[in-house]
Structure formats: structure tokens, C-alpha cells
Design a protein around this motif. Structure first.
Motif, PDB file in Angstrom:
ATOM      1  N   ARG A 306       0.686  -1.274   0.263  1.00  0.00           N
ATOM      2  CA  ARG A 306      -0.019  -0.567   0.222  1.00  0.00           C
ATOM      3  C   ARG A 306       0.816   1.049  -0.345  1.00  0.00           C
ATOM      4  NH1 ARG A 306      -5.756  -0.762  -1.054  1.00  0.00           N
ATOM      5  NH2 ARG A 306      -5.759  -3.327  -0.464  1.00  0.00           N
ATOM      6  N   ASP A 307       0.555   1.839  -1.396  1.00  0.00           N
ATOM      7  CA  ASP A 307       1.308   3.123  -0.778  1.00  0.00           C
ATOM      8  C   ASP A 307       1.365   4.294   0.381  1.00  0.00           C
ATOM      9  OD1 ASP A 307      -1.101   4.998  -0.937  1.00  0.00           O
ATOM     10  OD2 ASP A 307      -0.775   6.321  -2.918  1.00  0.00           O
ATOM     11  N   ARG A 311      -3.319   3.543  -0.904  1.00  0.00           N
ATOM     12  CA  ARG A 311      -4.133   2.677  -2.134  1.00  0.00           C
ATOM     13  C   ARG A 311      -3.117   1.229  -2.616  1.00  0.00           C
ATOM     14  NH1 ARG A 311      -3.380   8.898  -3.812  1.00  0.00           N
ATOM     15  NH2 ARG A 311      -1.861   8.209  -3.301  1.00  0.00           N
ATOM     16  N   ARG A 313      -0.895  -0.894  -4.137  1.00  0.00           N
ATOM     17  CA  ARG A 313       0.398  -0.582  -5.377  1.00  0.00           C
ATOM     18  C   ARG A 313       1.186  -1.770  -5.505  1.00  0.00           C
ATOM     19  NH1 ARG A 313       5.390   2.969  -2.341  1.00  0.00           N
ATOM     20  NH2 ARG A 313       5.337   1.757  -1.397  1.00  0.00           N
ATOM     21  N   TYR A 315       4.853  -2.589  -8.195  1.00  0.00           N
ATOM     22  CA  TYR A 315       5.430  -2.354  -8.755  1.00  0.00           C
ATOM     23  C   TYR A 315       7.036  -3.840  -8.869  1.00  0.00           C
ATOM     24  CZ  TYR A 315       7.502  -2.778  -3.657  1.00  0.00           C
ATOM     25  OH  TYR A 315       7.641  -3.558  -2.666  1.00  0.00           O
ATOM     26  N   LEU A 328       5.918   1.096 -11.945  1.00  0.00           N
ATOM     27  CA  LEU A 328       4.907   1.558 -10.475  1.00  0.00           C
ATOM     28  C   LEU A 328       3.554   1.414 -10.397  1.00  0.00           C
ATOM     29  CD1 LEU A 328       5.614   3.940  -7.594  1.00  0.00           C
ATOM     30  CD2 LEU A 328       3.406   3.664  -8.802  1.00  0.00           C
ATOM     31  N   LEU A 330      -1.015   1.491  -9.468  1.00  0.00           N
ATOM     32  CA  LEU A 330      -1.291   2.526  -8.683  1.00  0.00           C
ATOM     33  C   LEU A 330      -3.103   1.991  -9.561  1.00  0.00           C
ATOM     34  CD1 LEU A 330      -0.422   5.104  -7.056  1.00  0.00           C
ATOM     35  CD2 LEU A 330      -0.073   4.109  -5.590  1.00  0.00           C
ATOM     36  N   SER A 336      -0.019   4.821 -13.565  1.00  0.00           N
ATOM     37  CA  SER A 336       1.538   3.567 -13.683  1.00  0.00           C
ATOM     38  C   SER A 336       2.590   4.974 -14.572  1.00  0.00           C
ATOM     39  CB  SER A 336       0.691   2.909 -14.648  1.00  0.00           C
ATOM     40  OG  SER A 336       0.968   3.557 -16.154  1.00  0.00           O
ATOM     41  N   GLN A 355       7.227   6.789  -6.800  1.00  0.00           N
ATOM     42  CA  GLN A 355       5.886   7.625  -6.328  1.00  0.00           C
ATOM     43  C   GLN A 355       5.801   9.015  -6.090  1.00  0.00           C
ATOM     44  OE1 GLN A 355       3.609   5.342  -4.301  1.00  0.00           O
ATOM     45  NE2 GLN A 355       2.552   7.012  -3.861  1.00  0.00           N
TER      46      GLN A 355
END
Length: 363
Positions: A306-307, A311, A313, A315, A328, A330, A336, A355
Motif C-alpha cells: 500500500r502506498d 492505495r 500499489r 511495482y 509502478l 496504482l 502508472s 511514487q
């Protein structure tokens, strides 16, 4: 999987060549540009290329620096960088697409597809290989020993899949399949071989049919010692005194499924954005792709967490001689981000700047 020229047909280029920048005045572009230039200043990378997709569209892409220090040629948006382990995402996509059509079963023992495998591997599943829980080893010092039979693995010729598998297939497992997480590029090499056996097609052909053509990604292609790669970005490695030297030619043909593709940032970002909504994959298989395979943090190819905003994520980063990469995604936000460099061993975690770029396009 191997054999013959790696300069395969990758589909017709339907889009016109990209200019030096796309969306250079888009909201978020100034921050993204600052982030990339900051990375270049910190790492002394000769070239970087970055791209962002949102809601299925390429909204920003720029290329920075020199594709070659000797000729002073600037890098273009279609410049092909070594993608390193970001290539694993293509293998995951191929497997998921084939599973969706019933051509493979990700939970069936791979010995059913490739019965010639040594006994310890036969009960392993494709899902375990793709989630790094199959117990296949990663690199060890012997792989890089120039005095080893055949020399270091990056400089050997590979005429077929069996010669690639021979690098590791008879070595003991590091854990029983399904019991532990052990990141392994060779696990993906084995997955690629199994996909070949299940379909009767070489792995690059599968990527062409399941990734490049349906998503129109003409810059993606496998690299080998015989590859002719248009718009290839030269590769560099750092010296201890802060200087750079051109990375030696290598042969990634043994690991196409695990780290042997090249491509442009914009095409990799377009690839990533295909997983934000059902279409390229159906909803059920999208959910499986972004579900970690216990006991590890990886689903089908993607590392998952999770970011900072909570959210989901996905990657994957990559490192190779003359290359550092990050992709990456989301998926819930539809964004992206891809950043590619032509310098090895960057002294920076690429996930953090990626990010920051993503967040700039979510403001």
C-alpha cells in the motif's frame, strides 16, 4: 525459448514516432521533471526516460540526457533501455492471459507440461514460480565466475532453452515449493520454459502475441548477443572514482522471462496501465494478479503493498549491467509510472521517486 535471432517481429508500429516530450505542460509534469533531473544529478546517469499513464492514456513522457556519451547523441522517447527485472511483468502477463483462455493452469504441477524436469521441480506450479515461492535459487557467485565451465553466465551463448535451464535446474531447491518466499530470476526462466512447453511456442513469440501486439508496444523486444536493436541506448557502469565506463556487451538470452527485454518508458507505462481496468484481462484474473501469494509479497509478477495514502500499489524494479528501472502501478487510481536509466547500481531507491511522480499526477 532460445535459438535464432532475437530480433523478432514485434508488430507494426501503429502510432507515429513520439516527439521529445509528451504532455510537457500537463499538471504534474513540472514535479515529475524535477524528480527525474534530481535523480540524474544524484546518480550521474547519462540518460533517463520517464512516462506516466492515467486512465489508460499517456499523459506525460520525457527523455533526458545522452543516449551515448561518445557521440553526444541525445536520448529520444523511443530510445530502448534495458528493462532488467521489469521484464518479469511481461512473463506474468503472458501466463495470466494463457490461463484466462485455459491454455495453462497456474496451479497444475509443471511436470505435467514439461515431464523432463528433474523430480524436485515437477510438483511446482506456475503460480509458485511467478510468486517466487517455488524454492528455485537466485544468482550465486558461481554464476559470475569467468573460470566456471562456459564462463560467466552473461557472456555464454545460449542455443536453446535447455542450455538456459542448465545454469540452475539441477541445483538443490532452497526451500520446498510453497513454503517460503525466495526471489529468483531463475524461477522466471523456468516459468518461461514451462509456458513454451504448454504452448509449443518460443517465449519471445508468446510475448509478441500476448503483450506487444494486443497493446501496440513496438519498442519492446528481447535482447541477445546477436540482437540488432534500433535506437538502443548505450549502457554504462560507475567507477569507484565517480567516472563511468561503457558496460560490456552481455547476453541476456538465458533470462528473457526474468530480465532480458529492452524497451521505451512510454511503452512500458502503456503496458502497466492495461491492468487498471478489465479488458486486457478479465476482472477475476486482474484480482488474482494483484493478490499476494503467501508467504510472500508478490502476486503474478507484481510486488504488492500500500502506498502512503493506503492505495493498492504494484511495482517492480530492475537492475542489470548498464540499466536500472522501475515500473509502478496504482491500479485503483488508474496511474502508472515508469523510469528507466542507462547506468548500473544507482545509489537511490527508485520506488520513492516513482511514487513522487505518481502523486504529482493525482493532485
Amino acid at each position: 525459448m532460445l535459438g535464432g535471432s532475437a530480433a523478432l517481429a514485434v508488430g507494426a508500429t501503429a502510432r507515429p514516432a513520439l516527439a521529445k516530450g509528451v504532455g510537457v505542460d500537463a499538471p504534474g509534469a513540472a514535479v515529475a521533471r524535477e524528480v527525474v533531473r534530481g535523480m540524474m544529478a544524484q546518480t550521474h546517469a547519462p540518460a533517463m526516460s520517464a512516462a506516466v499513464c492515467r486512465d489508460g492514456e499517456l499523459v506525460w513522457a520525457e527523455a533526458f540526457g545522452l543516449a551515448d556519451l561518445e557521440t553526444k547523441a541525445p536520448v529520444s522517447l523511443t530510445g530502448r533501455f534495458r528493462l532488467a527485472s521489469v521484464s518479469k511483468l511481461f512473463a506474468g502477463a503472458v501466463a495470466a492471459r494463457l490461463a484466462e483462455r485455459g491454455a495453462v493452469n497456474l496451479d497444475r504441477p509443471i511436470g505435467n507440461y514439461r515431464p523432463s524436469l528433474p523430480e524436485p521441480h515437477r510438483r511446482t506450479t506456475l503460480r509458485q514460480l511467478l510468486g517466487h515461492t517455488a524454492g528455485v535459487r537466485h544468482y550465486i557467485p558461481r554464476d559470475y565466475d569467468p573460470k566456471a565451465p562456459g564462463g560467466a553466465i552473461d557472456f555464454r551463448p545460449y542455443r536453446n532453452t535447455e542450455e538456459a535451464l542448465a545454469v540452475f535446474i539441477h541445483d538443490p531447491l532452497v526451500s520446498k515449493p510453497g513454503e517460503a518466499f525466495n526471489y529468483s530470476t531463475f524461477g522466471y526462466v523456468l516459468a518461461g520454459a514451462v509456458l513454451e512447453s504448454a504452448t509449443g511456442k518460443r517465449f519471445p513469440q508468446l510475448v509478441t502475441e500476448e503483450v506487444i501486439r494486443p497493446l501496440d508496444l513496438p519498442t519492446l523486444m528481447p535482447e541477445s548477443m546477436t540482437s540488432v536493436i534500433p535506437q538502443r541506448v548505450s549502457c554504462y557502469q560507475p567507477l569507484k572514482d565517480g567516472g563511468l565506463f561503457k558496460a560490456p556487451a552481455i547476453n541476456p538470452a538465458y533470462k528473457w522471462a526474468g530480465g532480458g527485454y529492452v524497451g521505451a518508458a512510454s511503452d512500458v507505462a502503456r503496458f502497466c496501465t492495461a491492468f487498471t481496468t478489465p479488458g486486457y484481462l478479465d476482472e477475476e484474473n486482474l484480482e488474482r494478479m494483484f493478490t499476494p501469494l503467501a508467504p510472500g509479497p508478490v502476486g503474478i509478477g507484481w510486488w504488492l503493498d500500500r502506498d502512503p495514502e493506503g492505495r493498492l500499489r504494484g511495482y517492480h524494479a530492475g537492475s542489470i549491467a548498464g540499466g536500472r528501472s522501475i515500473a509502478l502501478l496504482l491500479p485503483e487510481a488508474g496511474v502508472s509510472v515508469v523510469v528507466l536509466s542507462n547506468l548500473s547500481d544507482l545509489p537511490v531507491d527508485p520506488l520513492t521517486p516513482a511514487q513522487r511522480i505518481a502523486e504529482a499526477f493525482l493532485v
